[in-house]
Design a protein around this motif. Structure first.
Motif, PDB file in Angstrom:
ATOM      1  N   ARG A 186      15.742  10.623  42.313  1.00  0.00           N
ATOM      2  CA  ARG A 186      17.139  10.441  42.711  1.00  0.00           C
ATOM      3  C   ARG A 186      17.271  10.102  44.187  1.00  0.00           C
ATOM      4  NH1 ARG A 186      19.750  15.959  41.147  1.00  0.00           N
ATOM      5  NH2 ARG A 186      21.492  14.966  42.236  1.00  0.00           N
ATOM      6  N   TYR A 187      16.270  10.503  44.964  1.00  0.00           N
ATOM      7  CA  TYR A 187      16.359  10.289  46.411  1.00  0.00           C
ATOM      8  C   TYR A 187      15.535   9.092  46.894  1.00  0.00           C
ATOM      9  CZ  TYR A 187      18.111  15.039  45.995  1.00  0.00           C
ATOM     10  OH  TYR A 187      18.815  16.155  45.629  1.00  0.00           O
ATOM     11  N   LEU A 188      14.932   8.361  45.945  1.00  0.00           N
ATOM     12  CA  LEU A 188      14.166   7.177  46.342  1.00  0.00           C
ATOM     13  C   LEU A 188      15.118   6.040  46.717  1.00  0.00           C
ATOM     14  CD1 LEU A 188      11.358   7.166  43.598  1.00  0.00           C
ATOM     15  CD2 LEU A 188      11.148   7.869  45.984  1.00  0.00           C
ATOM     16  N   LEU A 197      10.229  26.129  47.535  1.00  0.00           N
ATOM     17  CA  LEU A 197      11.015  25.174  48.321  1.00  0.00           C
ATOM     18  C   LEU A 197      10.688  23.755  47.894  1.00  0.00           C
ATOM     19  CD1 LEU A 197      10.734  26.681  51.916  1.00  0.00           C
ATOM     20  CD2 LEU A 197      12.775  26.605  50.474  1.00  0.00           C
ATOM     21  N   ARG A 198      11.712  22.931  47.771  1.00  0.00           N
ATOM     22  CA  ARG A 198      11.488  21.539  47.413  1.00  0.00           C
ATOM     23  C   ARG A 198      10.724  20.851  48.544  1.00  0.00           C
ATOM     24  NH1 ARG A 198      13.782  18.689  43.691  1.00  0.00           N
ATOM     25  NH2 ARG A 198      15.443  20.245  43.449  1.00  0.00           N
ATOM     26  N   GLY A 199       9.624  20.238  48.152  1.00  0.00           N
ATOM     27  CA  GLY A 199       8.814  19.541  49.146  1.00  0.00           C
ATOM     28  C   GLY A 199       7.891  20.453  49.932  1.00  0.00           C
ATOM     29  N   ILE A 226       7.274  17.118  35.598  1.00  0.00           N
ATOM     30  CA  ILE A 226       8.166  16.007  35.227  1.00  0.00           C
ATOM     31  C   ILE A 226       9.533  16.184  35.876  1.00  0.00           C
ATOM     32  CG2 ILE A 226       9.396  14.974  33.284  1.00  0.00           C
ATOM     33  CD1 ILE A 226       6.904  15.540  31.576  1.00  0.00           C
ATOM     34  N   LEU A 227      10.043  17.422  35.845  1.00  0.00           N
ATOM     35  CA  LEU A 227      11.346  17.681  36.437  1.00  0.00           C
ATOM     36  C   LEU A 227      11.325  17.413  37.942  1.00  0.00           C
ATOM     37  CD1 LEU A 227      14.238  18.728  36.171  1.00  0.00           C
ATOM     38  CD2 LEU A 227      13.346  21.053  36.497  1.00  0.00           C
ATOM     39  N   ALA A 228      10.250  17.829  38.597  1.00  0.00           N
ATOM     40  CA  ALA A 228      10.160  17.595  40.044  1.00  0.00           C
ATOM     41  C   ALA A 228      10.140  16.106  40.355  1.00  0.00           C
ATOM     42  CB  ALA A 228       8.914  18.279  40.599  1.00  0.00           C
ATOM     43  N   GLN A 229       9.393  15.334  39.555  1.00  0.00           N
ATOM     44  CA  GLN A 229       9.338  13.892  39.772  1.00  0.00           C
ATOM     45  C   GLN A 229      10.684  13.237  39.484  1.00  0.00           C
ATOM     46  OE1 GLN A 229       6.775  11.887  40.972  1.00  0.00           O
ATOM     47  NE2 GLN A 229       5.991  13.907  41.564  1.00  0.00           N
ATOM     48  N   ALA A 230      11.329  13.683  38.411  1.00  0.00           N
ATOM     49  CA  ALA A 230      12.625  13.102  38.075  1.00  0.00           C
ATOM     50  C   ALA A 230      13.659  13.414  39.162  1.00  0.00           C
ATOM     51  CB  ALA A 230      13.097  13.633  36.725  1.00  0.00           C
ATOM     52  N   GLU A 231      13.639  14.640  39.701  1.00  0.00           N
ATOM     53  CA  GLU A 231      14.554  15.000  40.770  1.00  0.00           C
ATOM     54  C   GLU A 231      14.280  14.178  42.030  1.00  0.00           C
ATOM     55  OE1 GLU A 231      17.096  16.971  41.011  1.00  0.00           O
ATOM     56  OE2 GLU A 231      17.106  17.802  38.984  1.00  0.00           O
ATOM     57  N   ALA A 238       6.705   7.167  40.531  1.00  0.00           N
ATOM     58  CA  ALA A 238       7.260   8.410  39.993  1.00  0.00           C
ATOM     59  C   ALA A 238       7.262   8.394  38.465  1.00  0.00           C
ATOM     60  CB  ALA A 238       8.666   8.626  40.520  1.00  0.00           C
ATOM     61  N   LEU A 239       7.645   7.227  37.905  1.00  0.00           N
ATOM     62  CA  LEU A 239       7.640   7.115  36.441  1.00  0.00           C
ATOM     63  C   LEU A 239       6.223   7.210  35.886  1.00  0.00           C
ATOM     64  CD1 LEU A 239      10.284   4.266  35.939  1.00  0.00           C
ATOM     65  CD2 LEU A 239      10.574   6.714  35.506  1.00  0.00           C
TER      66      LEU A 239
END
Length: 389
Positions: free
Chosen positions: A225-227, A316-318, A217-222, A238-239
């Motif tokens: 922010r960049y969408l 690493l993110r992504g 959930i945290l990864a999706q929420a983060e 994402a939701l």
């Protein structure tokens, strides 16, 4: 047990009455003497002392002393029926309380001494046909210590032997009680340990389930922010992933609490859920997959879940995650790799080396498995070995 011993004592008391009555009936000199009533009282007192030794040992001991003192005061000879004092000595040691136990032990010293002194001073005698007093004195005198000491030893030994038998049974009974108590305490301690282990296992399962879902959930929420602001479809996706992860987490928690779920063999679905959440996961396997016993299946699922959570949280993110399962003849090995940014000069740091890794090690230890972690270049590698038997 107490009722049975009470009945046995009552039967022994009846036997004393019958034998005493027979003894009085067969001895003409006793029956015709002016002490016939005293002899009868001695028989009754002995029988009553035998009958009460189980229920009220202090009263039984008191009756013995009253009978003996009465005989000494009235110069009434000893009766063969009074050999039942051996039964009383046994009962006092077996069933008496601490005070009675010590009082009865003291009686084996005081009683023979008093009797020998009275006999030596001709205050009481041993009548025919049982024994001649002169013959008695001559016999015990052969012990070499003087007839008084010899008589005291004989009297004391005759009463001490059944008393020691009763004491032996008393100690044996107490030892069994202590052993049973220790056994109950051990079983209670084992039960408490099992309950605490179950509580720890439950807490660990909830931690794994919730921690994994919250990481997704945290990864999706983060990422949200960049969408792009003009891409509602991506935001809705994402939701939807967040909702799906939360729903799956709630379902898993319910299954953990009710212990009715069967998600332990759903390793592929666990990986697919990560992919659905937008994470890149590369999988592979070697060997022939086989069915796992229930404890191993549960451990494999929870450990992989925690390994993936650890990789998402600290990787690493992504970056892509790599999951490889290797089946051998005796174990299943699960390896998870994720890219990291090691601190300068600290290429062997272990991301997430906290309660999560400790929990995985503890879970694997319960089934004989192991967990190894390390950094290879810029890749963190966690490898779990799960024995198949």
């Amino acid at each position: 047990m107490k009722d049975r011993s009470t009945l046995l004592c009552a039967a022994a008391a009846l036997g004393v009455l019958l034998s005493g009555g027979l003894e009085l009936a067969l001895q003409y000199n006793i029956r015709e003497s002016d002490r016939a009533l005293l002899f009868t009282l001695v028989v009754l007192g002995t029988a009553l002392a035998v009958g009460l030794v189980r229920r009220v040992p202090p009263v039984s001991l008191g009756l013995v002393w009253m009978t003996a003192i009465g005989q000494a005061a009235t110069a009434t000879p000893f009766l063969l029926t009074q050999a039942a004092w051996a039964v009383i000595a046994f009962g006092l040691a077996r069933w008496g309380d601490r005070a009675v136990l010590w009082a009865s032990a003291s009686s084996f010293v005081a009683g023979p001494v008093v009797a020998v002194v009275l006999i030596g001073n001709d205050l009481i005698w041993i009548d025919p046909p049982y024994a001649s007093q002169d013959l008695f004195v001559a016999t015990v005198d052969q012990l070499g210590l003087g007839w008084r000491i010899g008589a005291g030893v004989v009297f004391g030994a005759l009463l001490a032997m059944p008393w020691l038998g009763g004491l032996t049974l008393r100690i044996s009974r107490r030892a069994r009680i202590d052993l049973d108590r220790a056994s109950r305490e051990r079983l209670r301690a084992e039960e408490i340990a099992r309950v605490r282990e179950a509580q720890t296992r439950l807490a660990r399962d909830v931690h794994d389930v919730v921690g994994h879902s919250l990481a997704v959930i945290l990864a999706q929420a983060e990422s949200g922010r960049y969408l792009p602001d003009d891409d509602p479809t991506a935001l809705k996706s994402a939701l939807a992933t967040i909702a799906m992860s939360a729903r799956a987490s709630l379902h898993d928690v319910r299954e953990v609490l009710t212990a009715t779920g069967d998600t332990t063999d759903d390793l592929d679905n666990l990986i697919d859920n990560l992919r659905a959440g937008g994470h890149e996961v590369v999988t592979g396997h070697d060997g022939t997959p086989r069915a796992l016993p229930e404890p191993q299946r549960a451990a494999a699922y929870r450990v992989l879940q925690e390994m993936l959570t650890n990789a998402i949280r600290h990787g690493l993110r992504g970056g892509a995650l790599t999951v490889r399962r290797t089946w051998s003849s005796d174990a299943l090995q699960i390896e998870v790799r994720n890219g990291i940014e090691p601190a300068p000069g600290d290429r062997l740091s272990s991301p997430g080396s906290g309660s999560g890794l400790d929990g995985m090690r503890e879970r694997l230890a319960t089934i004989g498995g192991t967990l190894s972690t390390g950094v290879r270049g810029k890749v963190f590698v966690a490898t779990a070995r799960i024995p198949l038997s």
